[in-house]
Design an enzyme around this catalytic site. Structure first.
Site, PDB file in Angstrom:
ATOM      1  N   THR A 154      -5.632  -6.565  -1.664  1.00 42.59           N
ATOM      2  CA  THR A 154      -4.551  -6.089  -2.658  1.00 42.59           C
ATOM      3  C   THR A 154      -3.946  -4.652  -2.269  1.00 42.59           C
ATOM      4  O   THR A 154      -2.987  -4.306  -3.027  1.00 42.59           O
ATOM      5  CB  THR A 154      -5.405  -5.419  -4.206  1.00 42.59           C
ATOM      6  OG1 THR A 154      -6.562  -4.886  -3.552  1.00 42.59           O
ATOM      7  CG2 THR A 154      -6.065  -7.043  -4.715  1.00 42.59           C
ATOM      8  N   SER A 190     -10.080   4.616   2.800  1.00 40.55           N
ATOM      9  CA  SER A 190      -9.278   4.215   1.632  1.00 40.55           C
ATOM     10  C   SER A 190      -7.944   3.640   2.316  1.00 40.55           C
ATOM     11  O   SER A 190      -7.065   3.823   2.785  1.00 40.55           O
ATOM     12  CB  SER A 190      -8.920   5.164   0.681  1.00 40.55           C
ATOM     13  OG  SER A 190      -7.963   4.937   0.033  1.00 40.55           O
ATOM     14  N   CYS A 242     -12.477  -4.799  -9.382  1.00 39.52           N
ATOM     15  CA  CYS A 242     -11.076  -4.558 -10.142  1.00 39.52           C
ATOM     16  C   CYS A 242     -10.765  -6.181 -10.507  1.00 39.52           C
ATOM     17  O   CYS A 242     -10.798  -6.864  -9.750  1.00 39.52           O
ATOM     18  CB  CYS A 242     -10.145  -4.056  -9.145  1.00 39.52           C
ATOM     19  SG  CYS A 242      -8.609  -4.079 -10.097  1.00 39.52           S
ATOM     20  N   CYS A 252      -5.630   4.467 -10.156  1.00 43.82           N
ATOM     21  CA  CYS A 252      -5.193   3.403 -10.921  1.00 43.82           C
ATOM     22  C   CYS A 252      -6.244   2.880 -11.657  1.00 43.82           C
ATOM     23  O   CYS A 252      -7.343   3.413 -12.102  1.00 43.82           O
ATOM     24  CB  CYS A 252      -5.343   2.305  -9.676  1.00 43.82           C
ATOM     25  SG  CYS A 252      -6.736   1.819  -9.018  1.00 43.82           S
ATOM     26  N   GLU A 284     -13.092  -5.247   0.569  1.00 43.61           N
ATOM     27  CA  GLU A 284     -12.613  -6.278  -0.171  1.00 43.61           C
ATOM     28  C   GLU A 284     -12.473  -7.396   0.443  1.00 43.61           C
ATOM     29  O   GLU A 284     -12.609  -8.855  -0.253  1.00 43.61           O
ATOM     30  CB  GLU A 284     -11.265  -5.791  -0.695  1.00 43.61           C
ATOM     31  CG  GLU A 284     -10.602  -6.644  -1.617  1.00 43.61           C
ATOM     32  CD  GLU A 284      -9.040  -6.152  -1.974  1.00 43.61           C
ATOM     33  OE1 GLU A 284      -8.745  -5.219  -1.952  1.00 43.61           O
ATOM     34  OE2 GLU A 284      -8.196  -7.095  -2.234  1.00 43.61           O
ATOM     35  N   SER A 327      -7.818   6.056  -5.097  1.00 40.15           N
ATOM     36  CA  SER A 327      -8.954   6.373  -5.569  1.00 40.15           C
ATOM     37  C   SER A 327      -9.025   8.011  -5.348  1.00 40.15           C
ATOM     38  O   SER A 327     -10.559   8.420  -5.637  1.00 40.15           O
ATOM     39  CB  SER A 327      -9.904   5.892  -4.447  1.00 40.15           C
ATOM     40  OG  SER A 327      -9.565   5.893  -3.249  1.00 40.15           O
TER      41      SER A 327
HETATM   42 FE1  SF4 Z   1      -7.537  -2.646  -8.485  1.00 43.55          FE
HETATM   43 FE2  SF4 Z   1      -7.600  -1.622  -5.773  1.00 43.55          FE
HETATM   44 FE3  SF4 Z   1      -5.139  -1.947  -7.000  1.00 43.55          FE
HETATM   45 FE4  SF4 Z   1      -6.682  -0.155  -8.004  1.00 43.55          FE
HETATM   46  S1  SF4 Z   1      -5.973  -0.166  -6.062  1.00 43.55           S
HETATM   47  S2  SF4 Z   1      -5.430  -1.452  -9.278  1.00 43.55           S
HETATM   48  S3  SF4 Z   1      -8.821  -1.040  -7.826  1.00 43.55           S
HETATM   49  S4  SF4 Z   1      -6.933  -3.568  -6.780  1.00 43.55           S
END
Ligand code: SF4
Length: 319
Positions: free
Chosen positions: A175, A233, A106, A22, A136, A277
């Site tokens: 997120t 992850s 991020c 991402c 996070e 990731s």
């Molecule tokens: Fe940002 Fe995590 Fe979403 Fe990737 S997965 S855009 S690093 S919040």
């Protein structure tokens, strides 16, 4: 000589899109690479920059040193904070020690941090939907004073939470959660506390929700599905759950050597995706390994196009 097509069975690989990196992960990796170019090796990184061993090992080879705490960073060398974000106490400690630091948090995580600060400023107690122990979550809790935020992990937690002032609540989320699980938790909170303030925009990021939608689009067509990603992850683990909820057995693998060919025995359609990731090179590695035993037909199933990119911190744009 016998052709592979004569001996290997056919197998269709349905490959989800979007998948893999991402914009936040891309940015975090570039920050480490450019920091090494700008300041020279070694550059210290607090926590895995993103949750992927391949990425971490590649950066180690370029001169990054990964540590868990700031205490492990010697004086006089730059340190990068990971994409997951850090409690405020971490940059404060770095400044106290005179360390130069680069924040690879991020921007979508930072957005949640700012919302948390604003809600606490207005005197609201925050219910934070997330997974205990994830960096996070630790980082977001560290944006506000102790006692101003409570963790809600499940619908059950949302049912049992007893607020001091039920009229003065807000909720925010990690997120990288499951879109469906979070919707059920939010529905519970909104039923119990009708005046609870919701985040301005969706906190679950575009990459997390797009990758879950893409898995849903292929899951019903696959017999089994592989998710490439690390066991720590969050967004990758959620992709496994999404597939399984659609009734498709799914497994998380980090690299092609974890493919279990017994599991693929007799299968004709297999799904494949990668967490935010995991780099595309690992997807190709998996496809190539499967192709050593099957005649593979690849089919990309695209449910969205992503064009988001984030600015680099000042000073690194032109390195
Ligand atoms: Fe940002 Fe995590 Fe979403 Fe990737 S997965 S855009 S690093 S919040």
């Amino acid at each position: 000589m016998t052709d592979a097509a004569d001996t290997h069975p056919p197998l269709t690989l349905l490959i989800a899109a979007p998948r893999g990196f991402c914009a936040g992960v891309d940015r975090a990796i570039i920050i480490v690479e450019r920091a090494i170019e700008t300041y020279g090796a070694p550059v210290y990184v607090r926590h895995e920059i993103v949750h992927n061993k391949y990425v971490v090992d590649s950066l180690k080879a370029k001169g990054a040193i990964f540590v868990e705490e700031l205490d492990e960073v010697p004086d006089g060398v730059p340190v990068v904070f990971s994409a997951h974000g850090v409690p405020k106490a971490v940059p404060a400690k770095a400044e106290e020690r005179g360390l130069s630091y680069l924040d690879a948090t991020c921007p979508l995580v930072s957005k949640v941090h700012r919302q948390a600060e604003r809600q606490v400023e207005t005197g609201r107690h925050i219910l934070f939907i997330g997974h205990k122990g994830h960096p996070e979550v630790i980082g977001t809790f560290g944006q506000v004073p102790d006692g101003t935020m409570s963790l809600i992990e499940t619908v059950d937690d949302a049912e049992r939470f007893v607020p001091v002032d039920p009229e003065n609540l807000a909720f925010l989320t990690q997120t990288t959660l499951s879109v469906d699980d979070t919707a059920a938790i939010v529905a519970t909170l909104e039923r119990r506390f009708p005046t609870i303030i919701a985040p301005k925009g969706e906190d679950i990021c575009y990459a997390t929700s797009n990758r879950q939608t893409a898995v849903k689009a292929i899951a019903h067509r696959c017999e089994v599905l592989y998710v490439i990603g690390a066991p720590n992850s969050s967004n990758s683990l959620r992709l496994v759950e999404v597939a399984e909820r659609e009734g498709t057995p799914a497994r998380l693998i980090q690299r092609a050597d974890e493919i279990d060919f017994d599991w693929l025995e007799g299968k004709r359609v297999v799904g494949l995706t990668a967490g935010a990731s995991a780099p595309e090179i690992l997807v190709r590695e998996v496809v190539e390994r499967i192709a050593t035993r099957y005649v593979v037909t690849e089919e990309q199933v695209e449910t969205a196009r992503e064009s988001i990119s984030f600015k680099l911190p000042r000073g690194l744009e032109t390195a």
